[in-house]
Write a protein that holds these residues in place. Structure first.
Motif, PDB file in Angstrom:
ATOM      1  N   LEU A  52      22.622  37.452  73.903  1.00 35.45           N
ATOM      2  CA  LEU A  52      23.789  37.627  74.775  1.00 35.45           C
ATOM      3  C   LEU A  52      23.688  36.961  76.144  1.00 35.45           C
ATOM      4  O   LEU A  52      24.620  37.056  76.941  1.00 35.45           O
ATOM      5  N   GLY A  53      22.578  36.312  76.463  1.00 38.60           N
ATOM      6  CA  GLY A  53      22.530  35.578  77.722  1.00 38.60           C
ATOM      7  C   GLY A  53      23.552  34.441  77.679  1.00 38.60           C
ATOM      8  O   GLY A  53      23.758  33.839  76.625  1.00 38.60           O
ATOM      9  N   VAL A  54      24.203  34.164  78.829  1.00 37.56           N
ATOM     10  CA  VAL A  54      25.193  33.074  78.830  1.00 37.56           C
ATOM     11  C   VAL A  54      24.461  31.740  78.977  1.00 37.56           C
ATOM     12  O   VAL A  54      24.111  31.318  80.068  1.00 37.56           O
ATOM     13  N   HIS A  55      24.170  31.112  77.843  1.00 38.27           N
ATOM     14  CA  HIS A  55      23.561  29.776  77.862  1.00 38.27           C
ATOM     15  C   HIS A  55      23.857  29.104  76.533  1.00 38.27           C
ATOM     16  O   HIS A  55      24.231  29.775  75.560  1.00 38.27           O
TER      17      HIS A  55
END
Lengths: 382, 382
Positions: free
Chosen positions: A148-151
């Motif tokens: 779920l990290g934005v990358h």
């Protein structure tokens, strides 16, 4: 990428839909193409497998951060039984432009065209042959990392699915009613408007619904900065015949660079007609119409090819174009493009590519699944 | 919606990750919540099922037209063993605002909060308890129609997944380096910038990657129209302490209305500090900094709560804020917010909601899957 495309046979094939009821993107063929990407292996494991659900972790990037690109093109059956693709190289070129914007790893354009041709060859019996019908080809890439990290995702899936489609307009093409959208914006310079990515379409749904509620077919999008300049119509590019010239909005970063748009410009130039790609203000357009100088309006796109516009509304002003009938130039463009696509007209510009049916195709389809598993290696190579 | 939430027991539970290695959104719990929508049945079949892959037709709307909304909130474990949610009503209110923009059917906010609480109660053992840790809650909705026409989906799936997460900054909070992005644009008025939808994040990846390549942590987004006014930082809202006042960009349609943003404004006002929600030009901000009037800069968001900014670059100008240390007000906001969230500070504003563990919870978890199937009806009701 000299990889082999493996073929996984379906246990049974579907019944084909009634050719008169195809519509658009409702039916899908027996097989699809699939290929995976990882940082270590690059694009790998290209395969043709039975069409069916894909299984993804609920945390996959596509479900949260929309890392996606897609393309749309068609395979046509000619009267003498050949199968033609229309400018697949342009679609693959654009797919890589979209990938670059969306941080998706580049594809090998030639290899994906080969994959499209192989899949279409396998599914040749699904290509409908009535006037205006074709096999719609939808390649798309999705980010699949379960995090779920934005990358940007580290892993991706490229799929190609096929859908037999009918003529967008039945036997004749009817001019559509559009209005100038002044509330919602599709895209802006610096954004993703020039990329074929899902978010642009998600953002357009509200205006499209509104247009239908107001009794229109589509919207005409204005630029997101000044709300003055014409960008696209619905999900098509737009052209205006003004006296002896044809105008279309210049590609400015927020407009999709349509393959049909490019082809229309090419044809017009080939015919010696002046085409101007320029900034077109809606105010100026309506002034031209008032002076009876706006002779034809049409949208261009893969689905409809040429879509004449018969009625245009902006604020309290209304333009009727060509008495609700398709214009002469629009008709000529439609006939020429569909003629080239279906092999009826000579392909002077070298836009079509034939899908060759290899003799082995039959053999390949007969390869047994059990044998594949036993060998634990690609059962069929291209 | 008086529906019962059924519970489907997992065959086995996962080993829990090392509490020191959580990171953000890398691990997921044993169960997830799932609910479907159709025009005929509305939202139906709410259920808690084992966490696992979801299976979708490759033509599903989410893969092509990005019809999606999501939310992010956290469950915290208090020192006395209670479980608190922070303002889940605000997240659900925003989810419905996002749904309205993306043509997704409205949810019953109270019911989804109930579902969140039930799921968190089931997964209570997954809530980490070290300082700065929490259970991140990610509800999201995706369009699932297997059709390629560009129109809103008729069917949807709402899922809630849970991830134990660490402190964004370890034990202390370090100021981040940001630069003013002048090429890429996140959103524009009339677009979907105010909605929590995947396309906004897809569009932001390119600038985020660029910022990392340039040695920065995040970007500061400017407005898409004039490229003059400050909008957000990375995927957070932004605040500036200027002399005795605090400024933050006013919600203008292209800025995400953050729950932490709203809470920070609420706290500041509660403390008698002047907060101005206004149009802030980057030029004016840098002038304030030159005159030594810019005292603190911080981002706000669910993941990091308060993220101090220590370094800000715009064209060839550079601002160092607070000598690279967190400011007094930023620290007070962080302490107060995390204090309320974890039950250490008094919740004077009534922002937390306790997740009650019912006695039946234990019983519920013991319901046998076989029994469920035999009965052919919901095995467990809420």
């Amino acid at each position: 990428m000299g990889q082999s495309i493996t073929f996984h046979k379906a246990d049974q094939l579907k019944a084909k839909p009634d050719a008169g009821q195809l519509g658009f993107g409702k039916y899908f063929t027996d097989y699809m193409f699939e290929m995976d990407y990882s940082a270590e292996e690059g694009w790998h494991d290209p395969r043709i497998v039975p069409y069916g659900p894909i299984s993804l972790d609920p945390a996959a990037t596509i479900f949260h951060y929309g890392q996606e690109v897609f393309e749309g093109l068609k395979a046509y059956r000619t009267e003498d039984g050949r199968i033609l693709l229309f400018r697949p190289d342009k679609n693959m070129e654009r797919m890589n432009q979209s990938c670059a914007r969306l941080n998706i790893p580049e594809i090998d354009e030639k290899f994906v065209i080969k994959a499209i041709k192989k899949l279409v060859a396998v599914e040749k019996d699904w290509i409908p042959s009535q006037s205006g019908q074709s096999l719609y080809i939808r390649p798309f890439i999705i980010g699949t990392d379960p995090a779920l990290g934005v990358h940007p995702s580290n892993t991706y899936k490229l799929l190609i699915i096929l859908s037999p489609v009918g003529s967008y307009f039945g036997n004749s093409i009817h001019p559509v009613k559009i209005y100038v959208e002044d509330e919602f914006v599709r895209a802006v310079k610096g954004g993703v408007g020039y990329a074929k990515t899902s978010g642009n379409y998600a953002a357009s749904l509200k205006a499209q619904t509104k247009s239908e509620e107001l009794g229109f077919d589509q919207v005409l999008w204005l630029d997101g900065v000044e709300h003055k300049y014409i960008e696209e119509v619905g999900s098509m590019n737009i052209f205006f015949k003004i006296e002896d010239e044809v105008w279309t909005p210049a590609l400015n970063g927020s407009i999709l660079p349509g393959v049909t748009r490019n082809s229309v410009i090419g044809l017009l130039k080939h015919w010696g007609i002046t085409v101007k790609e320029k900034k077109i203000s809606v105010r100026k357009l309506f002034k031209k119409a008032e002076k009876q100088k706006l002779l034809e309006v049409f949208g261009t796109g893969t689905a409809a090819v040429i879509s004449p516009v018969g009625f245009l509304k902006w604020e309290d002003k209304v333009i009727k174009v060509g008495n609700g009938e398709i214009g002469e130039l629009s008709q000529k463009l439609y006939d020429t493009l569909t003629g080239i696509q279906t092999g009826k007209s000579e392909d002077q510009l070298g836009w079509t590519q034939e899908v060759k049916i290899e003799k082995e195709e039959v053999k390949e389809k007969a390869v047994d699944k059990a044998e594949e598993k036993a060998e634990k290696k690609p059962a069929v190579t291209e």
